[in-house]
Design an enzyme around this catalytic site. Structure first.
Site, mmCIF file in Angstrom:
data_model
loop_
_atom_site.group_PDB
_atom_site.id
_atom_site.type_symbol
_atom_site.label_atom_id
_atom_site.label_comp_id
_atom_site.label_asym_id
_atom_site.label_seq_id
_atom_site.Cartn_x
_atom_site.Cartn_y
_atom_site.Cartn_z
ATOM 1 N N GLY A 12 0.820 -1.206 0.000
ATOM 2 C CA GLY A 12 0.000 0.000 0.000
ATOM 3 C C GLY A 12 0.855 1.257 0.000
ATOM 4 O O GLY A 12 1.913 1.305 0.615
ATOM 5 N N VAL A 24 17.123 8.316 -0.977
ATOM 6 C CA VAL A 24 17.905 7.183 -1.477
ATOM 7 C C VAL A 24 18.669 7.585 -2.735
ATOM 8 O O VAL A 24 19.879 7.355 -2.860
ATOM 9 C CB VAL A 24 16.986 5.975 -1.775
ATOM 10 C CG1 VAL A 24 17.742 4.902 -2.569
ATOM 11 C CG2 VAL A 24 16.462 5.380 -0.466
ATOM 12 N N VAL A 25 17.967 8.202 -3.674
ATOM 13 C CA VAL A 25 18.580 8.562 -4.956
ATOM 14 C C VAL A 25 19.732 9.545 -4.757
ATOM 15 O O VAL A 25 20.852 9.337 -5.254
ATOM 16 C CB VAL A 25 17.523 9.145 -5.918
ATOM 17 C CG1 VAL A 25 18.184 9.745 -7.159
ATOM 18 C CG2 VAL A 25 16.515 8.070 -6.312
ATOM 19 N N ARG A 73 0.966 -5.122 -5.712
ATOM 20 C CA ARG A 73 1.233 -6.391 -5.042
ATOM 21 C C ARG A 73 1.612 -7.414 -6.107
ATOM 22 O O ARG A 73 1.163 -7.323 -7.242
ATOM 23 C CB ARG A 73 0.016 -6.826 -4.227
ATOM 24 C CG ARG A 73 -0.431 -5.718 -3.261
ATOM 25 C CD ARG A 73 -1.426 -6.190 -2.237
ATOM 26 N NE ARG A 73 -1.966 -5.057 -1.471
ATOM 27 C CZ ARG A 73 -1.381 -4.500 -0.427
ATOM 28 N NH1 ARG A 73 -0.225 -4.980 -0.006
ATOM 29 N NH2 ARG A 73 -1.923 -3.481 0.207
ATOM 30 N N GLY A 103 5.792 -2.633 3.702
ATOM 31 C CA GLY A 103 5.455 -3.231 4.987
ATOM 32 C C GLY A 103 6.020 -4.624 5.154
ATOM 33 O O GLY A 103 6.962 -5.019 4.454
ATOM 34 N N ASP A 104 5.419 -5.391 6.077
ATOM 35 C CA ASP A 104 5.934 -6.722 6.399
ATOM 36 C C ASP A 104 6.013 -7.636 5.183
ATOM 37 O O ASP A 104 6.976 -8.384 5.007
ATOM 38 C CB ASP A 104 5.057 -7.384 7.465
ATOM 39 C CG ASP A 104 5.372 -6.867 8.867
ATOM 40 O OD1 ASP A 104 6.429 -6.238 9.031
ATOM 41 O OD2 ASP A 104 4.562 -7.093 9.778
ATOM 42 N N THR A 126 4.244 2.442 5.698
ATOM 43 C CA THR A 126 2.843 2.043 5.836
ATOM 44 C C THR A 126 2.147 2.985 6.800
ATOM 45 O O THR A 126 2.717 3.342 7.838
ATOM 46 C CB THR A 126 2.698 0.589 6.342
ATOM 47 O OG1 THR A 126 1.335 0.351 6.716
ATOM 48 C CG2 THR A 126 3.588 0.310 7.534
ATOM 49 N N ASP A 128 -0.217 2.232 8.672
ATOM 50 C CA ASP A 128 -0.781 1.476 9.785
ATOM 51 C C ASP A 128 0.090 1.490 11.036
ATOM 52 O O ASP A 128 -0.393 1.177 12.130
ATOM 53 C CB ASP A 128 -1.022 0.016 9.371
ATOM 54 C CG ASP A 128 -1.903 -0.100 8.139
ATOM 55 O OD1 ASP A 128 -2.758 0.798 7.943
ATOM 56 O OD2 ASP A 128 -1.737 -1.061 7.371
ATOM 57 N N ASP A 130 2.204 -0.659 11.923
ATOM 58 C CA ASP A 130 2.066 -2.001 12.495
ATOM 59 C C ASP A 130 3.309 -2.869 12.304
ATOM 60 O O ASP A 130 3.228 -4.100 12.380
ATOM 61 C CB ASP A 130 0.848 -2.707 11.887
ATOM 62 C CG ASP A 130 0.943 -2.861 10.369
ATOM 63 O OD1 ASP A 130 1.861 -2.275 9.757
ATOM 64 O OD2 ASP A 130 0.091 -3.569 9.801
ATOM 65 N N ARG A 155 -17.609 16.310 13.096
ATOM 66 C CA ARG A 155 -18.124 16.793 14.377
ATOM 67 C C ARG A 155 -19.023 18.010 14.192
ATOM 68 O O ARG A 155 -20.020 18.180 14.926
ATOM 69 C CB ARG A 155 -16.974 17.136 15.325
ATOM 70 C CG ARG A 155 -17.463 17.588 16.697
ATOM 71 C CD ARG A 155 -16.323 17.995 17.601
ATOM 72 N NE ARG A 155 -15.601 16.862 18.116
ATOM 73 C CZ ARG A 155 -16.031 16.100 19.123
ATOM 74 N NH1 ARG A 155 -17.208 16.333 19.671
ATOM 75 N NH2 ARG A 155 -15.311 15.100 19.559
ATOM 76 N N GLY A 171 -5.978 1.314 9.143
ATOM 77 C CA GLY A 171 -5.012 0.777 10.075
ATOM 78 C C GLY A 171 -4.908 -0.732 9.985
ATOM 79 O O GLY A 171 -4.212 -1.368 10.767
ATOM 80 N N ARG A 172 -5.671 -1.308 9.048
ATOM 81 C CA ARG A 172 -5.705 -2.757 8.883
ATOM 82 C C ARG A 172 -6.081 -3.399 10.217
ATOM 83 O O ARG A 172 -7.102 -3.055 10.785
ATOM 84 C CB ARG A 172 -4.377 -3.265 8.321
ATOM 85 C CG ARG A 172 -4.490 -4.598 7.613
ATOM 86 C CD ARG A 172 -3.291 -4.925 6.772
ATOM 87 N NE ARG A 172 -2.034 -4.842 7.466
ATOM 88 C CZ ARG A 172 -0.874 -5.232 6.965
ATOM 89 N NH1 ARG A 172 -0.827 -5.742 5.740
ATOM 90 N NH2 ARG A 172 0.246 -5.108 7.639
ATOM 91 N N ALA A 187 -12.930 11.870 20.976
ATOM 92 C CA ALA A 187 -13.953 10.844 20.779
ATOM 93 C C ALA A 187 -14.471 10.336 22.118
ATOM 94 O O ALA A 187 -13.718 10.195 23.093
ATOM 95 C CB ALA A 187 -13.381 9.681 19.969
ATOM 96 N N ARG A 244 -24.969 7.980 12.722
ATOM 97 C CA ARG A 244 -24.592 7.792 11.318
ATOM 98 C C ARG A 244 -23.161 7.263 11.241
ATOM 99 O O ARG A 244 -22.304 7.679 12.021
ATOM 100 C CB ARG A 244 -24.673 9.110 10.548
ATOM 101 C CG ARG A 244 -26.060 9.741 10.517
ATOM 102 C CD ARG A 244 -26.985 9.025 9.565
ATOM 103 N NE ARG A 244 -28.301 9.626 9.544
ATOM 104 C CZ ARG A 244 -28.655 10.659 8.770
ATOM 105 N NH1 ARG A 244 -27.742 11.208 7.972
ATOM 106 N NH2 ARG A 244 -29.881 11.141 8.792
#
Length: 320
Positions: A12, A24-25, A73, A103-104, A126, A128, A130, A155, A171-172, A187, A244
């Protein structure tokens, strides 16, 4: 010293990937290396969708979301045959090392390629957050800020209608965006996969806070829990408060990266090139205690990331 390296983005997309590619470049070129951009992740490596990059290839991209190199992917790369094809393409092009931003799943591919002699360094990209070996991933801060801005807008309308807004964030399977956005937006309740929840408890808290004068409510639901439409319906039935659901979706992946994402991505990209310039691969770059560090890929993949339980407690206690 290596003469040629490649860089790709996989999985993603995340804001800040372009900043990492830029670092990097330019770091590699300053060290006398040739740098090749690989389009669409491991797919591009297998098919040879590769082009040489120079300093100007990455001009004016640090502020852009998404990824200049595109991403995809690649089911084929999960097979031994696919990995060997990628290795053969690297050998054909003279690419000795690879920076993989993702990611992983991307890191597992990098580990497989490293095992076949192509030195790889992974950068955690990522939204997420995670990835267990690092306390911060590229794109996370921008995604949290985007979620916060969207919830702030919701809100306004929730306030106007004395309504409850149930907001599902990305956030998967990880609840980090939900928890942090929930605190930032005030919240009433944050529902994540990491913490058991009961909608009776959520409804009870809403009714208790309404007695103190509160008339509108924000409930944040993490993507790993899902079912936000159903949750909104049940809460309305239990409380009598119009509810809602809104699923923020992929808007959280886009947008101009924040200062934090641009700086961390630049630090990590620079660090990755330093490793490759020393002939070091099979590593994942991460952040621990605010400092850039690296781990063996296999070690990184076996780590477990603890949930921010203290932060969740704070969220619960101050949302009254």
């Amino acid at each position: 010293m290596m003469k040629k390296i490649g860089v790709l983005t996989s999985g993603g997309d995340a804001p800040g990937m372009n900043a990492a590619v830029r670092a990097v470049v330019r770091s590699a070129i300053r060290r006398g290396m040739e740098v090749y951009g690989i389009r669409r992740g491991y797919n591009g490596l297998i098919t040879g969708d590769v082009f040489e990059m120079n300093q100007r290839s990455v001009s004016s991209i640090i502020q852009r979301g998404g990824t200049l190199l595109y991403t995809a992917r690649c089911p084929e790369f999960r097979t031994e045959e696919g990995v060997l094809k990628a290795k053969e393409k690297c050998v054909e092009l003279g690419i000795e090392g690879l920076v993989v931003i993702g990611g992983d799943g991307s890191f597992r591919g990098a580990a497989d390629l490293s095992a076949h002699g192509i030195l790889c360094v992974g950068l955690p990209g990522t939204i997420d957050n995670d990835i267990a070996c690092t306390e911060y991933t590229i794109g996370y801060d921008t995604a949290m800020n985007t979620a916060m801005e969207m919830v702030d807008k919701l809100r306004d309308t929730a306030h106007s209608h004395d309504r409850c807004s149930v907001v599902e964030v990305m956030g998967r399977n990880a609840g980090y965006i939900a928890l942090n956005a929930g605190i930032a937006c005030g919240a009433t309740y944050v529902i994540t996969k990491e913490v058991p929840y009961n909608l009776d408890d959520v409804a009870k808290k809403m009714l208790e806070t309404r007695k103190t004068g509160k008339q509108n409510f924000i409930i944040i639901v993490s993507e790993g829990v899902g079912h936000s439409e159903e949750i909104a319906k049940i809460l309305e039935e239990k409380t009598g408060i119009e509810s809602r659901a809104t699923i923020l979706g992929h808007v959280q992946r886009g947008g101009s990266p924040t200062v934090r994402d641009r700086v961390v991505a630049s630090e990590m990209g620079y660090y990755a090139v330093n490793l490759l310039s020393q002939g070091i691969g099979n590593r994942v770059v991460g952040m621990q205690g605010g400092k850039i560090v690296d781990f063996d890929i296999q070690e990184a993949l076996t780590m477990k990331k603890p949930f921010e339980e203290e932060l969740y407690k704070i969220s619960d206690e101050i949302s009254i």
